[in-house]
Scaffold this active site. Structure first.
Site, mmCIF file in Angstrom:
data_model
loop_
_atom_site.group_PDB
_atom_site.id
_atom_site.type_symbol
_atom_site.label_atom_id
_atom_site.label_comp_id
_atom_site.label_asym_id
_atom_site.label_seq_id
_atom_site.Cartn_x
_atom_site.Cartn_y
_atom_site.Cartn_z
ATOM 1 C CD GLU A 55 -3.019 -0.877 0.093
ATOM 2 O OE1 GLU A 55 -3.101 0.232 -0.465
ATOM 3 O OE2 GLU A 55 -3.735 -1.852 -0.210
ATOM 4 N N GLY A 93 -0.135 -13.765 0.160
ATOM 5 C CA GLY A 93 -1.581 -13.684 0.107
ATOM 6 C C GLY A 93 -2.123 -14.194 -1.214
ATOM 7 C CD GLU A 115 -2.878 -17.652 0.426
ATOM 8 O OE1 GLU A 115 -3.944 -17.794 -0.208
ATOM 9 O OE2 GLU A 115 -2.803 -16.943 1.414
ATOM 10 C CE1 TYR A 116 -2.510 -22.037 0.383
ATOM 11 C CE2 TYR A 116 -3.819 -22.048 -1.613
ATOM 12 C CZ TYR A 116 -3.705 -21.810 -0.261
ATOM 13 O OH TYR A 116 -4.774 -21.335 0.451
ATOM 14 C CG ASP A 122 -11.986 -19.165 2.527
ATOM 15 O OD1 ASP A 122 -13.056 -18.731 3.018
ATOM 16 O OD2 ASP A 122 -11.043 -18.433 2.209
ATOM 17 C CD1 TRP A 149 -9.325 -13.660 7.006
ATOM 18 C CD2 TRP A 149 -7.121 -13.361 7.128
ATOM 19 N NE1 TRP A 149 -8.981 -12.802 6.008
ATOM 20 C CE2 TRP A 149 -7.624 -12.594 6.053
ATOM 21 C CE3 TRP A 149 -5.753 -13.309 7.405
ATOM 22 C CZ2 TRP A 149 -6.809 -11.806 5.239
ATOM 23 C CZ3 TRP A 149 -4.948 -12.538 6.596
ATOM 24 C CH2 TRP A 149 -5.484 -11.797 5.529
#
Length: 496
Positions: A70, A98, A140-141, A213, A359
């Site tokens: 960011e 991520g 990932e991953y 998830d 999370w």
């Protein structure tokens, strides 16, 4: 009487001391600053006494070097690490990767010793510059999503080289060694493809298993985001889509239990229910539910959005999976609450795991203005349970059964079944499974297929969408995601 009181006091003291050893690791997301109004979350909103470890998500990578994601990360880093002034015991870690990060930059970086060295040196410098105590690897991953099979071993090499470099830097600087942690998949195929479990288990300081998830808007039937146990309607590979299996799979394949952290979501997954008169697990759904007013992502609601939406409806409990869900109008929502957290903490403690990962901290009711349950109702309850509060979860956990296993399999397997669907892009998620239809045909499965055949994976000659795992002559029938076929050339599920 005095002796009894003394023993009771010693027991309580020991209980508190044992409870206090559990880690409570909370992720902070640097994009939560962009949520509107009451959903906006900044480092100043963090309660520095709430978690034992805070992880800042995410940094990125440019030319094999760690880099800010960011525009204002440097400012937020300072605010984030200044929280340690209020709690000197707080440990802060910077996560890199991520879901949105993908795999290409990771694959390029681990491909050579030179590239890995560039990365590791940049990480040491970056962490020291901004006052972080460690790095959290959220790739990932390895071995999936375009990452080649070689990345499985290279990921281990990266961790080993990083640990060696961190030890050397600690000696030369006189500072405590930087920590190395990882957020890892809870999906069996992705685990097999990506991690040398026993090896990285010895190297990493702790491992956060992303036990959520398991189901979401990519499925064709409703299912819970983070079930503790296998459901009564789960069969075949669906038996793996639960916390009990995932955590024990990591442990049974060589990861030290005390290093494994169980993932606790502070969000839920929603589905569009085409039949509002039907409210059950496993009903047909038509994609992700609507977006929440603050998180603004289809099929994904923060707890503070869920508790508001629940007003005027009934919360249902899935007895065999120990988690709640609810329906209203054309929305089906699976989520976690304090009751499901209690059962998960009981499982965590009885299994000897090292603690909990959350999370994310910004998805709980951090202001206490939505749910009328106080500030951070989920995480505060989780904290109290880990510190020794009484856990109320009666009966046997997951029916008292152990995790499903495949005899003869080891962590050296490099094959995987994958899907091309995508999961929550906002956080560390596992690859989303696709739920097969409720009554699959069984006449194309030969239960004696593996007799006399070599161990390994084999195409089902009667149905290219299916394949067999052979182990010591025992046949295990597996299924690819809908629309994919099993290919012997790569030992994987792919498009025809």
């Amino acid at each position: 009487m005095r002796k009894m009181l003394l023993w009771a006091g010693l027991f309580l003291l020991l209980h508190v001391q044992l409870g206090s050893t559990y880690k409570l690791v909370c992720y902070f997301t640097n994009w939560s600053q962009y949520r509107p109004d009451l959903g906006k979350y900044m480092p100043g909103n963090v309660d520095p006494q709430l978690c034992t470890h805070l992880i800042y998500a995410f940094a990125t990578m440019n030319q094999h070097k760690i880099a800010p994601y960011e525009w204002n990360d440097d400012v937020l880093y300072k605010q984030f690490n200044d929280l340690k002034k209020a709690n000197p015991k707080l440990v802060t870690i910077l996560a890199i990767g991520g879901w949105n990060f993908g795999t290409q930059k990771f694959t390029d970086m681990v491909a050579s010793a030179g590239n890995r060295s560039i990365f590791i040196k940049s990480v040491i410098s970056y962490l020291r510059q901004y006052d972080f105590e460690g790095i959290d690897l959220d790739f990932e991953y390895p071995g999936s999503r375009g990452s080649p099979p070689e990345d499985k071993q290279r990921f281990t090499i990266l961790i080993q080289e990083m640990l060696d470099a961190f030890n050397e830097e600690a000696k030369s600087s006189g500072l405590p060694r930087l920590l190395i942690t990882a957020a890892v998949s809870a999906g069996k195929g992705t685990i097999d493809a990506g991690y040398e479990i026993a090896k990285i288990g010895q190297l990493l300081d702790f491992i956060s298993v992303m036990t959520y998830d398991f189901h979401g808007g990519w499925d064709t039937h409703s299912g819970h985001n983070s079930p503790l146990c296998k459901g009564s309607k789960d069969y075949g590979e669906l038996e793996y889509f639960n916390i009990n299996f995932a955590m024990n799979y990591w442990k049974n394949n060589g990861a030290p239990a005390e290093k494994l952290l169980l993932g606790f979501p502070t969000y839920g997954r929603t589905f569009r229910n085409p039949n509002p008169n039907s409210c059950d697990v496993g009903i047909p759904v038509s994609g992700a539910g609507s977006a929440g007013p603050y998180t603004r992502e289809a099929g994904f609601w923060a707890y503070y959005e869920i508790c508001t939406w629940l007003k005027g409806t009934t919360v249902n409990w899935i007895p065999d999976q120990r988690v709640p869900y609810a329906c209203k109008s054309n929305e089906w929502v699976g989520f976690d609450n304090q009751e499901s957290y209690e059962c998960k903490v009981r499982f965590l403690k009885e299994s000897g795991f090292g603690g909990a990962m959350v999370w994310a901290i910004d998805l709980d009711d951090f202001q206490g203005s939505f749910c009328n349950e106080g500030k951070y109702p989920l995480i505060n309850h989780l904290k109290s349970l880990l510190e020794g509060s009484t856990v109320n979860c009666p009966g046997e956990i997951c029916g008292g059964s152990t995790t499903p296993t495949i005899p003869g399999t080891t962590t050296t397997t490099t094959t995987t079944t994958t899907t091309t669907t995508t999961a929550n892009p906002g956080g560390p998620t596992q690859e989303p499974p696709v739920t097969p239809p409720p009554n699959p045909p069984v006449d194309d499965v030969d239960n004696n297929f593996c007799v006399g055949k070599n161990d390994g994976l084999h195409v089902n000659p009667l149905n290219a969408n299916k394949f067999y795992i052979c182990s010591y002559g025992i046949t295990y029938s597996m299924k690819c995601a809908d629309g994919l076929v099993f290919k012997a050339s790569c030992n994987c599920c792919d498009w025809p």
